[in-house]
Design an enzyme around this catalytic site. Sequence first.
Site, mmCIF file in Angstrom:
data_model
loop_
_atom_site.group_PDB
_atom_site.id
_atom_site.type_symbol
_atom_site.label_atom_id
_atom_site.label_comp_id
_atom_site.label_asym_id
_atom_site.label_seq_id
_atom_site.Cartn_x
_atom_site.Cartn_y
_atom_site.Cartn_z
ATOM 1 N N THR A 277 0.930 -4.735 4.296
ATOM 2 C CA THR A 277 0.630 -5.130 5.674
ATOM 3 C C THR A 277 -0.082 -6.482 5.801
ATOM 4 O OG1 THR A 277 -1.448 -3.884 5.671
ATOM 5 C CG2 THR A 277 0.536 -2.741 6.448
ATOM 6 N N ASP A 278 -0.761 -6.933 4.745
ATOM 7 C CA ASP A 278 -1.542 -8.161 4.867
ATOM 8 C C ASP A 278 -0.703 -9.403 5.141
ATOM 9 O OD1 ASP A 278 -4.242 -7.250 4.614
ATOM 10 O OD2 ASP A 278 -3.826 -6.842 2.503
ATOM 11 N N THR B 143 0.812 -1.213 0.000
ATOM 12 C CA THR B 143 0.000 0.000 0.000
ATOM 13 C C THR B 143 0.848 1.266 0.000
ATOM 14 O OG1 THR B 143 -1.846 -1.102 1.076
ATOM 15 C CG2 THR B 143 -1.750 1.287 1.309
ATOM 16 N N SER C 45 1.083 -7.371 -1.121
ATOM 17 C CA SER C 45 1.630 -8.471 -0.318
ATOM 18 C C SER C 45 0.789 -9.744 -0.410
ATOM 19 C CB SER C 45 1.821 -8.057 1.142
ATOM 20 O OG SER C 45 0.603 -7.912 1.818
#
Length: 161
Positions: free
Chosen positions: A82-83, A11, A53
């Site tokens: 972040t995932d 992101t 990700s």
Amino acid sequence: MSVLILTTGGTIDKLYFDALSEYQIGDSVVDRLLKTARVALPFRVQELLRKDSLELTDDDRAAIAQAVADAPERRIVITHGTDTMTDTAKVLAGRTDKTIVLVGALAPARFAESDASFNLGMAFATAQVAAPGVWIAMNGTIFDGTRVRKDRAINSFVAAE
């Protein structure tokens, strides 16, 4: 001391094109963010990937680990979505010779109200002062990279029990 910043996408580097949230991963903004912040410590930015990700594969994670192993720098920041950031942290866990800090953003750096600059600054500082190992810098907190999870209900990282 020099810090290596490995960019993998996520992101932090997303570009959105329309109201349907169509996006692509653009050129990394990390170099610009650090120059805007007037970072004086030497750093080097190396682009590895431009992926969300959720699209990272085991081969991608192996490439990240290899880039860390091959780097002459002992202080490394990795920008990451972040995932699955914690999955990559697990792959890197056990390294005792380098300080590795994974960082991302919950809103793209190109957005006015992004957390990207703050998170990157925390990660850059953590890479300088933390002990060797794997860390995650998110939401104003430094987490042990092996003891953290993303809580999707609150859209934040929390220490894992």
